[in-house]
Write an enzyme that holds these catalytic residues in place. Structure first.
Site, mmCIF file in Angstrom:
data_model
loop_
_atom_site.group_PDB
_atom_site.id
_atom_site.type_symbol
_atom_site.label_atom_id
_atom_site.label_comp_id
_atom_site.label_asym_id
_atom_site.label_seq_id
_atom_site.Cartn_x
_atom_site.Cartn_y
_atom_site.Cartn_z
ATOM 1 C CG ASP A 324 44.315 36.102 54.605
ATOM 2 O OD1 ASP A 324 45.420 36.309 53.602
ATOM 3 O OD2 ASP A 324 43.164 36.699 53.796
ATOM 4 C CB ILE A 417 33.960 33.703 45.810
ATOM 5 C CG1 ILE A 417 32.627 33.272 47.464
ATOM 6 C CG2 ILE A 417 33.389 35.274 45.375
ATOM 7 C CD1 ILE A 417 32.987 34.734 48.149
ATOM 8 C CE LYS A 421 38.341 41.762 35.501
ATOM 9 N NZ LYS A 421 36.814 42.312 36.633
ATOM 10 C CD GLU A 556 41.575 46.803 31.303
ATOM 11 O OE1 GLU A 556 40.932 46.920 32.490
ATOM 12 O OE2 GLU A 556 42.639 46.989 31.244
#
Length: 659
Positions: A324, A417, A421, A556
């Protein structure tokens, strides 16, 4: 202090034992003196009495000690303690009768012994009941001053769980609740009382009866309730001005460290409102897939990444690498994993960005992972609309860097992953994730037999950072308003454990370039979701807490989708997982050419050009206005036309690629 408590405990046992001896002795002597056995007023022969009394008391005490009756705390005694007391009494009496029949000829009259035994037993029970009542009143003394502060509670379900919850609440006077009544659909229970608490009526009568009551909270105490019935009860409770709480399965609660019914009660969670059961995956394939392997998880500190690490660690990998760009979350995760899985000590933290190929290469060269789960990405739709260059650098080029290094260092499987969307995207984030799916296809075709590439696509994750659910909860706690972008907007939802399990399951099942999709049930209308969350929190929508429509955010979309082409998907061994057939196949020549042009736009800092290139390379990428202006039915028809048009555009673009 500990020794003092131990001695007090021992004295308490001795006191109760002496009390029983005193009761039985006094009852025996009193009845003997009052009976004809006393032989009038003088010359009483007490020898048979004392012999029989001594034998009887010895037999009783022996069995009471054997059954550990005196270990009980009688202020908390329930049926078990009283049953043990009775067993000890009758077993001791039976042994006494045998001994006096065969060993001691001087027996007392049978009628007298029956009277003594019955009276002694009644006196022993009476003293214990009296003591328990005294302790309850003493404990309640301080609580009575706060009686008005305790909230009335209605319990749905008069079964074992509901009754146990009620008994615990009544026993603990520091509990903030008072049980007002039960509601149960069992007609045999309605109108009757359980420990003095009435079963008021069927569950359907809740709104009518609770409206006229002082009830503040309602708890659903039927852990095994079917999903359909649970949804019906939630709908009934949404008409109340009460907070709804859930009593989970106590075995599950005890696994989490909750050892009381009232402590296990929890607020309603949004996953309780999902119109489907939680997806359970078959873990038999995961053991050989993960055990003894070196696993690398990127974005390990995030919601999905951290849950992936927890589930992977349970299968004892040889090495687990947490990668990370931010150190705090992965440090805390490593400490958690070492606590949960002390046998797994080979857990490594690598602070790195997927955008840095040199640092990534150092990591892969050192650990040489067998499997990579790539969860690192920018996911926030409106934010990425403002900085498309960051989305492209991180999501596209970061993924490309990791893919190439996975091949170079012999990684057996790469799991990308993705997100819903990515299907017919209307925003930069979705378009970058769709481009990553295209890269998965291209890399799989080129490096077949070296590294398997697979993508896993799912919808919104409950409780993840940026999710609408924590936002709604915070807004309700602050008294509103609750903000919804559009009254028509719908979304698919799944839990974080479901999402992580899907990723692992798909990784184990993958055999070639595939996009795995989870059947997530019916999409949820966000406006209706806000109404339910407000109502089940004990408030009235539009009266106590306002709901505001604030307009769609940049990029959106009203309706999310999971499949690009709904007519082309295939079932797998798991009934809830599907594989989407990819009508258009991409090769690395197309990908490399696209990346060159995107890189040039990045170097020129031309954000308009970046978005234009994404629309060119991802044919399904359209402006949100174009998609949102249609309803679901019209939108489906238009997608077929657009799909055919996009196929022609993609074929034409590929034909013009340099050889």
């Amino acid at each position: 202090m500990l020794m003092t408590r131990y001695r007090l405990s021992e004295y308490r046992k001795l006191i109760v034992l002496l009390m029983d001896i005193l009761i039985m002795g006094m009852v025996s002597v009193t009845l003997f003196l009052l009976s004809p056995l006393g032989n009038g007023t003088g010359g009483r022969d007490l020898e048979p009495l004392f012999i029989n009394l001594g034998i009887w008391l010895s037999c009783i005490i022996i069995f009471q000690v054997m059954f550990r009756t005196y270990d009980s705390l009688w202020r908390y005694a329930e049926s078990r303690e009283y049953i043990l007391l009775l067993m000890g009494f009758f077993c001791g009496t039976g042994l006494f009768l045998l001994m006096t029949t065969f060993l001691f000829p001087r027996r007392l009259a049978g009628l007298y012994m029956v009277a003594v035994m019955g009276s002694s037993l009644m006196a022993m029970l009476f003293v214990r009941f009296l003591y328990r009542a005294y302790r309850r009143e003493k404990s309640a003394g301080g609580a009575k001053a706060q009686e008005d502060q305790r909230r009335y509670l209605a319990i749905i379900g008069a079964g074992s769980a509901g009754v146990a919850l009620m008994e615990e609440i009544e026993r603990k006077y520091d509990n903030p609740y008072r049980v007002w009544g039960f509601f149960d659909d069992d007609l045999a229970k309605i109108g009757h009382r359980i420990r003095g608490v009435e079963v008021k009526g069927p569950i359907s009568s809740l709104p009518e009866l609770v409206k006229k009551s002082p009830v503040y909270d309602v708890v659903l105490a039927i852990p095994s309730l079917p999903l359909e019935r649970r949804q019906e009860i939630f709908s009934i409770c949404s008409k109340l001005q009460c907070r709804l709480k859930i009593l989970p399965d106590m075995l599950v609660a005890m696994d989490r460290g909750e050892f009381s019914y009232s402590g296990a009660m929890r607020d309603m969670r949004i996953e309780d409102l999902l119109s489907r059961t939680s997806v359970q995956f078959d873990c038999t394939e995961l053991e050989p897939f993960l055990h003894g392997k070196t696993i690398l998880v990127t974005g390990a500190g995030g919601s999905i990444g951290s849950e992936l690490c927890r589930q992977v660690a349970a299968y004892q990998p040889r090495r687990l690498v947490l990668l990370d760009a931010f150190e705090n979350q992965v440090y805390e995760l490593r400490e958690e994993l070492k606590h949960l899985f002390p046998a797994n000590q080979d857990i490594f933290i690598e602070i790195a960005s997927v955008r840095d190929p040199r640092r990534l290469e150092n990591v892969l060269a050192e650990h040489r992972p067998h499997i990579i789960f790539h969860a690192a990405a920018h996911k926030h739709v409106p934010l990425m609309e403002a900085v498309p260059d960051e989305a492209i650098k991180n999501n596209i080029f970061g993924t490309y860097n990791l893919m190439n290094l996975a091949v170079k260092y012999g990684c057996a499987k790469f799991v990308q992953i993705s997100t819903d969307k990515a299907v017919n995207p209307t925003n930069v984030m979705g378009a970058t994730k769709r481009f990553c799916e295209m890269m998965v296809q291209a890399m799989a075709a080129r490096y077949q037999g070296v590294t398997e590439f697979v993508a896993v696509r799912f919808g919104n994750v409950l409780g993840s950072s940026g999710s609408v659910i924590p936002l709604f909860k915070a807004q309700i706690e602050h008294g509103g308003p609750v903000t919804v972008t559009d009254r028509r907007i719908t979304r698919y939802f799944m839990t974080i454990p479901e999402a992580a399990s899907l990723v692992l399951q798909a990784g184990a099942m993958a055999r070639r370039s595939e996009v795995f999709v989870l059947d997530m049930g019916q999409p949820v209308n966000i406006w209706e979701l806000a109404e339910k969350m407000i109502a089940l929190s004990g408030f009235r929508p539009y009266v106590d807490i306002e709901i505001k429509e604030v307009g769609l955010r940049p990029g959106e979309k009203l309706y999310e989708e999971l499949l690009i082409n709904k007519e082309r998907h295939f079932a797998t061994a798991h009934e809830r997982i599907f594989v989407e057939a990819q009508a258009q196949r991409y090769d690395l020549k197309f990908i490399d050419a696209a990346l060159d042009r995107l890189s040039q736009a990045l170097n020129n800092n031309d954000q308009r050009q970046m978005v234009a290139l994404l629309k060119e390379f991802v044919p399904a990428f359209h402006a949100p206005e174009e998609v949102n202006e249609s309803g679901p039915e019209e939108l489906a028809d238009r997608k077929v036309e657009r799909y055919l048009r996009d196929q022609a555009r993609a074929a034409e673009a590929q034909a013009h690629q340099p050889a």
